[in-house]
Design a protein around this motif. Structure first.
Motif, PDB file in Angstrom:
ATOM      1  N   ALA A 167      -5.369  10.221 -40.094  1.00  0.00           N
ATOM      2  CA  ALA A 167      -4.878   8.876 -39.026  1.00  0.00           C
ATOM      3  C   ALA A 167      -5.283   8.944 -37.601  1.00  0.00           C
ATOM      4  O   ALA A 167      -5.677   7.934 -36.959  1.00  0.00           O
ATOM      5  N   GLU A 168      -5.241  10.245 -37.058  1.00  0.00           N
ATOM      6  CA  GLU A 168      -5.860  10.100 -35.548  1.00  0.00           C
ATOM      7  C   GLU A 168      -7.358  10.144 -35.573  1.00  0.00           C
ATOM      8  O   GLU A 168      -7.379   9.392 -34.617  1.00  0.00           O
ATOM      9  N   ALA A 169      -7.850  10.447 -36.470  1.00  0.00           N
ATOM     10  CA  ALA A 169      -9.355  10.131 -36.290  1.00  0.00           C
ATOM     11  C   ALA A 169      -9.573   8.723 -36.543  1.00  0.00           C
ATOM     12  O   ALA A 169     -10.453   8.051 -35.920  1.00  0.00           O
ATOM     13  N   LEU A 170      -8.979   7.964 -37.199  1.00  0.00           N
ATOM     14  CA  LEU A 170      -9.004   6.709 -37.555  1.00  0.00           C
ATOM     15  C   LEU A 170      -8.600   5.997 -36.227  1.00  0.00           C
ATOM     16  O   LEU A 170      -9.244   4.777 -35.862  1.00  0.00           O
ATOM     17  N   MET A 171      -7.597   6.279 -35.622  1.00  0.00           N
ATOM     18  CA  MET A 171      -7.069   5.623 -34.316  1.00  0.00           C
ATOM     19  C   MET A 171      -8.181   5.981 -33.329  1.00  0.00           C
ATOM     20  O   MET A 171      -8.340   4.919 -32.785  1.00  0.00           O
ATOM     21  N   ARG A 172      -8.568   6.961 -33.282  1.00  0.00           N
ATOM     22  CA  ARG A 172      -9.836   7.319 -32.132  1.00  0.00           C
ATOM     23  C   ARG A 172     -10.820   5.955 -32.531  1.00  0.00           C
ATOM     24  O   ARG A 172     -11.452   5.422 -31.610  1.00  0.00           O
ATOM     25  N   SER A 173     -11.316   5.970 -33.665  1.00  0.00           N
ATOM     26  CA  SER A 173     -12.248   5.005 -34.318  1.00  0.00           C
ATOM     27  C   SER A 173     -11.762   3.670 -33.838  1.00  0.00           C
ATOM     28  O   SER A 173     -12.883   2.841 -33.383  1.00  0.00           O
ATOM     29  N   ARG A 174     -10.722   3.421 -33.931  1.00  0.00           N
ATOM     30  CA  ARG A 174     -10.236   1.878 -33.855  1.00  0.00           C
ATOM     31  C   ARG A 174     -10.414   1.695 -32.449  1.00  0.00           C
ATOM     32  O   ARG A 174     -10.823   0.674 -32.001  1.00  0.00           O
ATOM     33  N   TYR A 175     -10.000   2.450 -31.413  1.00  0.00           N
ATOM     34  CA  TYR A 175     -10.210   2.267 -29.946  1.00  0.00           C
ATOM     35  C   TYR A 175     -11.466   1.982 -29.636  1.00  0.00           C
ATOM     36  O   TYR A 175     -11.732   1.122 -29.142  1.00  0.00           O
ATOM     37  N   SER A 176     -12.369   3.060 -30.037  1.00  0.00           N
ATOM     38  CA  SER A 176     -13.704   2.758 -29.927  1.00  0.00           C
ATOM     39  C   SER A 176     -14.327   1.491 -30.325  1.00  0.00           C
ATOM     40  O   SER A 176     -15.104   0.912 -29.687  1.00  0.00           O
ATOM     41  N   ALA A 177     -13.800   1.049 -31.459  1.00  0.00           N
ATOM     42  CA  ALA A 177     -14.238  -0.327 -32.215  1.00  0.00           C
ATOM     43  C   ALA A 177     -13.881  -1.399 -31.236  1.00  0.00           C
ATOM     44  O   ALA A 177     -14.495  -2.174 -31.058  1.00  0.00           O
ATOM     45  N   PHE A 178     -12.568  -1.048 -30.473  1.00  0.00           N
ATOM     46  CA  PHE A 178     -12.159  -2.369 -29.703  1.00  0.00           C
ATOM     47  C   PHE A 178     -13.127  -2.128 -28.540  1.00  0.00           C
ATOM     48  O   PHE A 178     -13.588  -3.472 -28.013  1.00  0.00           O
ATOM     49  N   VAL A 179     -13.439  -1.359 -27.843  1.00  0.00           N
ATOM     50  CA  VAL A 179     -14.222  -1.028 -26.849  1.00  0.00           C
ATOM     51  C   VAL A 179     -15.710  -1.592 -27.104  1.00  0.00           C
ATOM     52  O   VAL A 179     -16.126  -2.391 -26.192  1.00  0.00           O
ATOM     53  N   LEU A 180     -16.278  -1.624 -28.166  1.00  0.00           N
ATOM     54  CA  LEU A 180     -17.593  -1.726 -28.626  1.00  0.00           C
ATOM     55  C   LEU A 180     -17.663  -3.292 -29.178  1.00  0.00           C
ATOM     56  O   LEU A 180     -18.356  -3.843 -29.811  1.00  0.00           O
ATOM     57  N   GLU A 181     -16.183  -3.808 -29.506  1.00  0.00           N
ATOM     58  CA  GLU A 181     -16.074  -4.987 -30.287  1.00  0.00           C
ATOM     59  C   GLU A 181     -16.762  -5.351 -31.594  1.00  0.00           C
ATOM     60  O   GLU A 181     -17.440  -6.190 -31.884  1.00  0.00           O
ATOM     61  N   LEU A 182     -16.461  -4.294 -32.270  1.00  0.00           N
ATOM     62  CA  LEU A 182     -16.662  -4.233 -33.806  1.00  0.00           C
ATOM     63  C   LEU A 182     -15.702  -4.971 -34.494  1.00  0.00           C
ATOM     64  O   LEU A 182     -15.042  -3.776 -35.340  1.00  0.00           O
ATOM     65  N   ALA A 183     -15.657  -6.131 -34.759  1.00  0.00           N
ATOM     66  CA  ALA A 183     -14.552  -6.818 -35.453  1.00  0.00           C
ATOM     67  C   ALA A 183     -14.611  -6.388 -36.727  1.00  0.00           C
ATOM     68  O   ALA A 183     -13.764  -6.089 -37.483  1.00  0.00           O
ATOM     69  N   ASP A 184     -15.952  -6.170 -37.514  1.00  0.00           N
ATOM     70  CA  ASP A 184     -15.955  -6.135 -38.792  1.00  0.00           C
ATOM     71  C   ASP A 184     -15.262  -4.528 -39.269  1.00  0.00           C
ATOM     72  O   ASP A 184     -14.667  -4.566 -40.231  1.00  0.00           O
ATOM     73  N   TYR A 185     -15.590  -3.726 -38.317  1.00  0.00           N
ATOM     74  CA  TYR A 185     -14.936  -2.451 -38.771  1.00  0.00           C
ATOM     75  C   TYR A 185     -13.335  -2.537 -38.470  1.00  0.00           C
ATOM     76  O   TYR A 185     -12.667  -1.807 -39.560  1.00  0.00           O
ATOM     77  N   LEU A 186     -13.000  -3.048 -37.440  1.00  0.00           N
ATOM     78  CA  LEU A 186     -11.535  -3.194 -37.212  1.00  0.00           C
ATOM     79  C   LEU A 186     -11.011  -3.800 -38.432  1.00  0.00           C
ATOM     80  O   LEU A 186      -9.507  -3.360 -38.804  1.00  0.00           O
ATOM     81  N   LEU A 187     -11.446  -4.857 -38.894  1.00  0.00           N
ATOM     82  CA  LEU A 187     -10.731  -5.382 -39.899  1.00  0.00           C
ATOM     83  C   LEU A 187     -10.839  -4.711 -41.135  1.00  0.00           C
ATOM     84  O   LEU A 187      -9.903  -4.770 -41.989  1.00  0.00           O
ATOM     85  N   ALA A 188     -11.843  -3.807 -41.628  1.00  0.00           N
ATOM     86  CA  ALA A 188     -11.994  -3.021 -42.723  1.00  0.00           C
ATOM     87  C   ALA A 188     -10.803  -2.019 -42.685  1.00  0.00           C
ATOM     88  O   ALA A 188     -10.640  -1.473 -43.653  1.00  0.00           O
TER      89      ALA A 188
END
Length: 118
Positions: free
Chosen positions: A24-45
């Motif tokens: 769960a922590e790895a997913l949290m870190r990846s979601r934060y990075s996705a917000f920084v990079l504006e990766l909407a597809d990843y965040l939604l998936a």
């Protein structure tokens, strides 16, 4: 830890299932990075279908400055649920602020999903 070590494999592999965040922590870190990079597809998936919005828009004035994981409860490689408390610093409209949240996660069919903030 660099982006390539932390989050890039999860961002690249989520769509085809070849790489999944192991905790769960790895997913949290990846979601934060996705917000920084504006990766909407990843965040939604990576957002659980029960709470996932239809679309996601980014505030172009927000600049993310850093993430600090404050506490993780459960959410390990063998767990099915987890809670990650974090603080994310940002700058928006010339003001510095922080988002403090306890996020809940669930694992289904081997993949972790963000559910909601508590």
């Amino acid at each position: 830890m660099s982006y390539a070590e932390c989050c890039e494999p999860w961002h690249a592999g989520r769509a085809d299932g070849s790489a999944q965040a192991p905790t769960a922590e790895a997913l949290m870190r990846s979601r934060y990075s996705a917000f920084v990079l504006e990766l909407a597809d990843y965040l939604l998936a990576s957002w659980h279908e029960s709470t996932r919005p239809r679309t996601l828009e980014f505030d172009r004035q927000t600049q993310w400055l850093g993430l600090e994981i404050l506490q993780t409860r459960s959410g390990g490689e063998a767990a099915q649920q987890g809670v990650v408390e974090f603080s994310a610093r940002y700058r928006s409209a010339g003001q510095v602020g922080q988002q403090h949240e306890k996020s809940t996660f669930v694992r289904e069919a081997g993949a972790w999903y963000y559910v909601t903030a508590i």
